[in-house]
Scaffold this motif. Sequence first.
Motif, short mmCIF file in Angstrom:
data_model
loop_
_atom_site.label_atom_id
_atom_site.label_comp_id
_atom_site.label_asym_id
_atom_site.label_seq_id
_atom_site.Cartn_x
_atom_site.Cartn_y
_atom_site.Cartn_z
N SER A 13 54.32 -8.42 56.51
CA SER A 13 53.78 -7.93 57.78
C SER A 13 53.68 -9.07 58.77
O SER A 13 53.26 -10.18 58.42
N MET A 38 49.01 -7.27 52.44
CA MET A 38 49.46 -7.29 53.83
C MET A 38 48.33 -6.86 54.75
O MET A 38 47.65 -5.88 54.49
N PRO A 94 53.91 -2.84 57.11
CA PRO A 94 55.00 -3.59 56.48
C PRO A 94 56.23 -3.57 57.39
O PRO A 94 57.16 -2.79 57.17
N ASP A 95 56.25 -4.39 58.42
CA ASP A 95 57.31 -4.34 59.42
C ASP A 95 58.36 -5.43 59.25
O ASP A 95 59.19 -5.63 60.13
N GLU A 154 48.93 1.23 62.40
CA GLU A 154 49.96 1.31 61.38
C GLU A 154 51.27 1.68 62.04
O GLU A 154 51.34 2.57 62.87
#
Lengths: 386, 222
Positions: A165, A173, A177-178, B201
């Motif tokens: 991340s 993280m 989760p990029d 998110e």
Amino acid sequence: MNELELLTNFRDQIPLTEPSTAVANAVLAGLRSEEVVGLDVLLSRSPRPAGVAGHGAGNVGGARRPRLATRRRLALAAAGAGAVLAAAGSLLSAGHGPRPETPPPPIAWSGRLTVMPQDSGYPNVGRARTEAQLVDYATRAAAATPARTPSPHDWVYIETEVADSTAGHGGFMFGAPDERTVGLQWVRVDWREYASLGPIPASLPPGTKVRGHISISPGGGMGTVGGWRSVSYSYLNSLPTDPAKLAAVILAANGIRAPRITTHASVAIFTAIQTLLASQTSGTWIPPKLAPAMYRLLQELPGVKFDSATDLAGRTGLGFYMMIGYYKQELVVNPVTYAFMGQETIAVRAHQIVGTDGTSDIRKGQVLGWFALLDVAIVRHLGQLP
Amino acid sequence: MREGNAASGTAASGESDEDDAALITRSLADPEQFAALFHRHAPVIQRYVTRRIGADAADDVVAETFLVAFRQRAGYRTDCVDAVPWLYGIATNLVGRHRRTEVRQLRLLSRSGVDPVAEPFTDRVDDRVSAASASARLGAGLARLPAAQRDALLLVAWGGLSYDQVAIATGAPLGTVQSRISRARKRLRRSLGDLDPGVAEGPGPSQSVPRRILQHSLSEEV
């Protein structure tokens, strides 16, 4: 608490103890001889695990996987490179003579990213659609796979894809989760040497040429994995495959005495299995019969559920999962090769972690950890692919 | 920050009340006298090295630290009554050969919360995650530091060395040491203060087919 205080606490997790007798004897012997002899002579090495054959014995390369036409082969840039690499590998793997004063030079490496079919581990006896089928097929496949003890100087090749991340991480993280990266590792079977390449962005399009250098480092010897007395191949291969007996071994290693499998014991067993399977990303080589035994134990373990699952790399598989407090821990297994594919940890409810340095707020649905084990195999030489 | 049993010039074992410089000088004529230095300071060196690279590799490095010190004792500066900074410097140089091991262990800690060196495992898995989070963030921060900054910072934090002593131990100018430690502390503070609970998110990862490395080539770097 500032960062220096945190560092001090971190150091203090290691108790202050006298050095071992071996260290003391080595130093004192050096003083008495009035000359310093190479440490490989004075210090006794870790004893070779029982059952592990010497260098050159065994025939592990390719034994677990059939050689398919689509498999990768080593393409060398120059005719002499293979001989140079092999010579360098044998020098490092000899294990004799004094430790080199300078590390070997890095090895240039390049390759192109491309799409590959699913690798085959065990012989396929069917596509599993339930946990019972998985256990059955994996057990039969393992029975048909000869257990060949790897040579200590062979290498475990590991390819992993890891989610991260941009918000950072610290055991989990902190945000979405990029980011995803792929890493390649080679870990010598005896863990005395280690090399890696990466991280490579997982988003690179197919056909991209990747260049880098493989640097060889001392591996520090075989480490330990939480929940297991040892992760040496010989020890793991000696473990019972009966679920009750395997559970007893795991519980004993964790200091848990329970006449029956309690919730606490169940979590400990699940966590130990998850940890061992995940440690393949660090070079643990699991004997063929042990994975099906662990799947069978998971199948019978109270609190463990089964579902279809998709791993980080997008592969569909079978998932064993358990709710542990505020998070769900899921292990994904390949329904065709029966190999461990990866795991995901996700918060199922909001939770607050109170640490010595502050408080962390976990959101429901937050992905705490996620990785895929793309490939793991024994190879003869550093830098080699299966 | 200095450990009580590593106080300058005192004997931990009762063998001698001499300071380290006097012990080293005597060992030039009587090599076995150097053993007192080993008995006096080995525990702190052992802990420092173990914390950095793990128990498996630590024994070799600790023994080699004292054997290198023994080899070099004729050149020891006798105006330094405390040999601990000298020993930490040798140990740090030797730890440098295990840099990848150190970084790998720190990254493992940062990703999993499991400390491969100390391995805190409590009965309750939830407590294990909570207890490990601070260490995990430290691991991430330490792993990201350039080696020279990490060495300097840990010699201060774990060795209790002054900046002057770090300069002597590492052979770097004092100004460089000050700069390295300042930058290291800033980076570490950033790592420890990474948390942003307000981050929304994002979408999940794309469902892509796994890619593999093909057609690679190897050549030794010239």
